[in-house]
Every structure is written in structure tokens, then in C-alpha cells.
Design a protein around this motif. Structure first.
Motif, PDB file in Angstrom:
ATOM      1  N   CYS A  29      40.988  36.569  28.038  1.00 51.91           N
ATOM      2  CA  CYS A  29      39.885  35.871  28.721  1.00 51.91           C
ATOM      3  C   CYS A  29      39.810  36.319  30.182  1.00 51.91           C
ATOM      4  O   CYS A  29      40.779  36.818  30.751  1.00 51.91           O
ATOM      5  N   LYS A  30      38.653  36.156  30.779  1.00 46.78           N
ATOM      6  CA  LYS A  30      38.451  36.570  32.175  1.00 46.78           C
ATOM      7  C   LYS A  30      39.380  35.836  33.136  1.00 46.78           C
ATOM      8  O   LYS A  30      39.833  36.400  34.132  1.00 46.78           O
ATOM      9  N   HIS A  31      39.688  34.570  32.839  1.00 48.98           N
ATOM     10  CA  HIS A  31      40.592  33.810  33.710  1.00 48.98           C
ATOM     11  C   HIS A  31      41.987  34.426  33.705  1.00 48.98           C
ATOM     12  O   HIS A  31      42.606  34.585  34.762  1.00 48.98           O
ATOM     13  N   CYS A  32      42.498  34.772  32.534  1.00 48.18           N
ATOM     14  CA  CYS A  32      43.829  35.383  32.448  1.00 48.18           C
ATOM     15  C   CYS A  32      43.844  36.777  33.072  1.00 48.18           C
ATOM     16  O   CYS A  32      44.840  37.173  33.687  1.00 48.18           O
ATOM     17  N   GLN A  33      42.759  37.513  32.944  1.00 45.91           N
ATOM     18  CA  GLN A  33      42.683  38.820  33.604  1.00 45.91           C
ATOM     19  C   GLN A  33      42.799  38.656  35.119  1.00 45.91           C
ATOM     20  O   GLN A  33      43.525  39.399  35.780  1.00 45.91           O
ATOM     21  N   LYS A  34      42.092  37.675  35.664  1.00 44.76           N
ATOM     22  CA  LYS A  34      42.126  37.453  37.119  1.00 44.76           C
ATOM     23  C   LYS A  34      43.501  36.999  37.597  1.00 44.76           C
ATOM     24  O   LYS A  34      44.010  37.490  38.599  1.00 44.76           O
ATOM     25  N   ASP A  35      44.105  36.023  36.880  1.00 43.50           N
ATOM     26  CA  ASP A  35      45.374  35.504  37.419  1.00 43.50           C
ATOM     27  C   ASP A  35      46.578  36.377  37.127  1.00 43.50           C
ATOM     28  O   ASP A  35      47.622  36.220  37.757  1.00 43.50           O
ATOM     29  N   GLN A  69      40.092  24.502  31.166  1.00 47.09           N
ATOM     30  CA  GLN A  69      41.449  24.150  30.757  1.00 47.09           C
ATOM     31  C   GLN A  69      42.464  25.153  31.293  1.00 47.09           C
ATOM     32  O   GLN A  69      43.635  25.090  30.961  1.00 47.09           O
ATOM     33  N   HIS A  70      42.007  26.079  32.131  1.00 48.80           N
ATOM     34  CA  HIS A  70      42.875  27.145  32.618  1.00 48.80           C
ATOM     35  C   HIS A  70      43.799  26.622  33.726  1.00 48.80           C
ATOM     36  O   HIS A  70      43.343  26.160  34.767  1.00 48.80           O
ATOM     37  N   ILE A  71      45.113  26.740  33.463  1.00 54.04           N
ATOM     38  CA  ILE A  71      46.142  26.286  34.398  1.00 54.04           C
ATOM     39  C   ILE A  71      47.154  27.409  34.578  1.00 54.04           C
ATOM     40  O   ILE A  71      47.543  28.070  33.616  1.00 54.04           O
ATOM     41  N   LYS A  72      47.574  27.605  35.819  1.00 56.60           N
ATOM     42  CA  LYS A  72      48.630  28.569  36.093  1.00 56.60           C
ATOM     43  C   LYS A  72      49.644  27.930  37.027  1.00 56.60           C
ATOM     44  O   LYS A  72      49.281  27.392  38.071  1.00 56.60           O
ATOM     45  N   SER A  73      50.906  27.989  36.641  1.00 51.45           N
ATOM     46  CA  SER A  73      51.997  27.574  37.513  1.00 51.45           C
ATOM     47  C   SER A  73      52.674  28.840  38.008  1.00 51.45           C
ATOM     48  O   SER A  73      52.816  29.810  37.259  1.00 51.45           O
ATOM     49  N   PHE A  74      53.112  28.826  39.277  1.00 51.89           N
ATOM     50  CA  PHE A  74      53.664  30.036  39.849  1.00 51.89           C
ATOM     51  C   PHE A  74      54.640  29.700  40.974  1.00 51.89           C
ATOM     52  O   PHE A  74      54.617  28.609  41.537  1.00 51.89           O
ATOM     53  N   CYS A  75      55.494  30.666  41.296  1.00 51.33           N
ATOM     54  CA  CYS A  75      56.453  30.530  42.387  1.00 51.33           C
ATOM     55  C   CYS A  75      55.710  30.675  43.709  1.00 51.33           C
ATOM     56  O   CYS A  75      54.985  31.648  43.922  1.00 51.33           O
ATOM     57  N   SER A  76      55.924  29.732  44.606  1.00 48.70           N
ATOM     58  CA  SER A  76      55.252  29.779  45.907  1.00 48.70           C
ATOM     59  C   SER A  76      55.811  30.863  46.825  1.00 48.70           C
ATOM     60  O   SER A  76      55.191  31.224  47.819  1.00 48.70           O
ATOM     61  N   LYS A  77      56.961  31.410  46.479  1.00 45.23           N
ATOM     62  CA  LYS A  77      57.568  32.459  47.302  1.00 45.23           C
ATOM     63  C   LYS A  77      57.129  33.858  46.851  1.00 45.23           C
ATOM     64  O   LYS A  77      56.707  34.669  47.669  1.00 45.23           O
TER      65      LYS A  77
END
Length: 135
Positions: A29-35, A69-77
Motif C-alpha cells: 500500500c502507498k502508506h507502507c511505501q512512504k513509511d 487504520q495505518h499505524i507505525k511505531s518507531f524508535c525516537s532515536k
């Protein structure tokens, strides 16, 4: 039951997940491509796994794209994708690239292929190198 461990690129965050993983999707999906900045995301999905943060839980940031419904969790560092609970905490999504070991599970399917980039087709036909080519 499977136990998976993983961490971010800078190793500030680490986790252990226990459970059965229902699917391993390559999402185009376009959202996953971007993130991801790539052709697709590679995520394991579980409706019954547990997640335990070993370190760095306070460094996790969560982005929920409004009205999706697109959610991404990530390391802030370092920005590495990290596991996240989705669908009102009913579904654990684990980025396959965050795992610290090789898994034997093969992807279940490509999803949202109607959004697939043209250059991601027929990748098996291009040359492969074990490291950065010198020529």
C-alpha cells in the motif's frame, strides 16, 4: 508457540514476543511505501501473541495516519520500525526487519498489490550481490 526477539538499529529498544503468528504479509500500500521508503513493508501479524519490552519502551513513538487504520511505531532515536498494537489492541504487528534472528516463516502473501510500484515487479531477474558492488 513461538518466541521472537527484536530490537531497533541503535539497540536502545528491545522486545520479546510470544505467541502464534497468523500471517506474514508484504504490504504494497502507498502508506507502507512512504513509511518504509521502499517497495513494501514486511510484517508479522498475531491475534494472540504477547509483547514484552525489554528496554527502551519510553523511546517508542507512535504515528497514526488520520482517518486510516495505518499505524507505525518507531524508535525516537534511530527511526527503526517497532512492533505495535493495532485494531484496538486486538492485533500485534511486528516488522520483520526488527527481528534479531532468522525466522523460518516465509511470507504468506503480497497484499495491496494494486498499489505496487512498477520497479518492484520481476526483481528476481536483476543481478544479485552479497555486498555493495565495486563496479
Amino acid at each position: 508457540m513461538t518466541q521472537l526477539s527484536g530490537s531497533c538499529l541503535c539497540t536502545a529498544i528491545s522486545y520479546i514476543a510470544n505467541g502464534t503468528f497468523d500471517d506474514f504479509y508484504l504490504c504494497h500500500c502507498k502508506h507502507c511505501q512512504k513509511d518504509t521508503g521502499s517497495a513494501h513493508a514486511a510484517n508479522l501479524f498475531s491475534s494472540n501473541a504477547t509483547l514484552q519490552w525489554q528496554s527502551g519502551e519510553d523511546m517508542i513513538r507512535r504515528f497514526h495516519l488520520p482517518e486510516t487504520q495505518h499505524i507505525k511505531s518507531f524508535c525516537s532515536k534511530c527511526g527503526s520500525a517497532m512492533p505495535s498494537w493495532q485494531m484496538d489492541n486486538q492485533l500485534l504487528v511486528i516488522p520483520a526487519g526488527s527481528l534479531d534472528h532468522v525466522i523460518s516463516t516465509r511470507p504468506t502473501a503480497h497484499i495491496f498489490t494494486s498499489s505496487q510500484t512498477w520497479w518492484a515487479e520481476s526483481l528476481d531477474a536483476i543481478p544479485r550481490y552479497d555486498s555493495l558492488p565495486t563496479t
